[in-house]
Design an enzyme around this catalytic site. Structure first.
Site, PDB file in Angstrom:
ATOM      1  N   CYS A   1       0.679  -1.226   0.200  1.00 52.97           N
ATOM      2  CA  CYS A   1      -0.102  -0.173  -0.336  1.00 52.97           C
ATOM      3  C   CYS A   1       0.818   1.299   0.113  1.00 52.97           C
ATOM      4  O   CYS A   1       1.346   1.534  -0.976  1.00 52.97           O
ATOM      5  CB  CYS A   1      -0.984   0.121   1.152  1.00 52.97           C
TER       6      CYS A   1
ATOM      7  N   HIS B   1      -3.535  -5.826   1.250  1.00 53.85           N
ATOM      8  CA  HIS B   1      -2.946  -6.053   2.438  1.00 53.85           C
ATOM      9  C   HIS B   1      -2.947  -7.488   2.714  1.00 53.85           C
ATOM     10  O   HIS B   1      -3.867  -7.893   3.460  1.00 53.85           O
ATOM     11  CB  HIS B   1      -3.609  -5.330   3.427  1.00 53.85           C
TER      12      HIS B   1
ATOM     13  N   GLU C   1      -1.719  -8.915   5.193  1.00 53.43           N
ATOM     14  CA  GLU C   1      -1.560  -8.805   6.771  1.00 53.43           C
ATOM     15  C   GLU C   1      -2.935  -8.763   7.513  1.00 53.43           C
ATOM     16  O   GLU C   1      -2.985  -8.865   8.702  1.00 53.43           O
ATOM     17  CB  GLU C   1      -0.526  -7.823   7.299  1.00 53.43           C
TER      18      GLU C   1
END
Lengths: 80, 227
Positions: free
Chosen positions: B85, B201, B203
């Site tokens: 990002c 993302h 994560e």
């Protein structure tokens, strides 16, 4: 010296903000607009009294940070 | 395996990345942007967020911070550097991966789950992944990937597109493009494929009860590839 630089998007790069501004102007009754492109303006006061040298310094700043040359052009418009 | 996550002023996914890396076996260390030296690492991550308030252009200030000199050196020597990002924006601004990330085409901040296609597996990040379509989260205002025609040709010739936006069947059509990215590009490698920048993302997809687990697959595979 005070050096002024403008940074504009290159021709082929889409400018969605410019487009929305155009549409809004159109809605307000400004019907004579072909296109709007939005850019940035910098006024940089440098510790250099020679106009040519001052211009060089700001051009270097544009190359290295102020503009992204993949999508933007810059132009020094005033030195005083 | 050791990893390092860089925290810039305004980073906000640094801790999530730290948790994810530790969960899957990395020994992660947080590194402040003003440090000069990277700790010894097998992987360096530039996390998401709004470094320097997104002033000037997203990622432009962070790309000039002190630690980035070491990150660039590490990347140029073949070290693995991943930018997620805002981290991807920092990578393009530092010149480690080609192109730029423009304002989203429809001028909206996009925050939602998307499907992405990963079929480029000849690299340390995606090697051995046994599926192609992943559900990841995106949250960004400037994720509209753009590059010049010459750059695009080079990127495609070198097989540098890492990830595409697609639907749940892996179709990469324009209607599944959330932000106007050129060719539905969601992630890019450098030439050597040791540097990866991507908008999604992984994560945020590591907990079955909170999200999906496609991020878990990615991280488990990544640590096995690095070992």
């Amino acid at each position: 010296m005070k050096v002024s630089a403008i940074i504009t998007l290159k021709k082929d790069v889409l400018d969605p903000q410019g487009k929305v501004i155009h549409q809004t102007l159109d809605g307000m009754g400004f019907k004579d607009v072909n296109e709007v492109r939005q850019g940035k303006y910098f006024e940089i006061d440098v510790k250099e009294n020679d106009p040519k040298k001052a211009q060089k310094i700001v051009e270097d700043m544009c190359d290295k940070l102020l503009a992204n040359l993949v999508i933007e052009n810059y132009k020094i418009i005033e030195i005083q | 395996m050791k990893s390092a996550v860089i925290t810039f002023p305004g980073s906000n996914c640094d801790r999530d990345m730290h948790v994810a890396l530790n969960k899957f076996g990395f020994k992660n260390q947080m590194v402040w942007h003003n440090d000069n030296e990277l700790p010894k690492s097998d992987l360096v991550v530039l996390p998401g967020g709004f470094s320097y308030g997104d002033y000037l252009r997203c990622g432009s200030m962070a790309s000039k911070s002190k630690i980035m000199q070491s990150v660039i050196k590490f990347a140029k020597s073949g070290g693995l550097v991943m930018g997620i990002c805002n981290g991807f924006q920092i990578l393009v601004e530092s010149g480690l991966v080609p192109g730029v990330l423009l304002r989203n085409k429809y001028l909206e901040f996009i925050c939602k789950n998307v499907f992405v296609k990963i079929d480029n597996k000849d690299n340390p990040y995606f090697k051995n992944l046994d599926k192609e379509v992943f559900e990841f989260h995106i949250a960004h205002n400037e994720g509209n990937y753009f590059c010049t025609n010459d750059q695009l040709k080079e990127i495609e010739d070198n097989n540098q597109v890492a990830i595409y936006y697609c639907n749940d069947n892996g179709k990469t059509e324009e209607k599944f493009n959330p932000n106007g990215s050129l060719k539905n590009i969601a992630g890019i490698f450098n030439k050597k494929k040791n540097v990866l920048g991507m908008m999604p993302h992984p994560e945020r997809m590591i907990d079955k009860s909170l999200s999906g687990e496609d991020g878990s697959l990615f991280f488990k595979n990544l640590i096995n590839n690095i070992k």
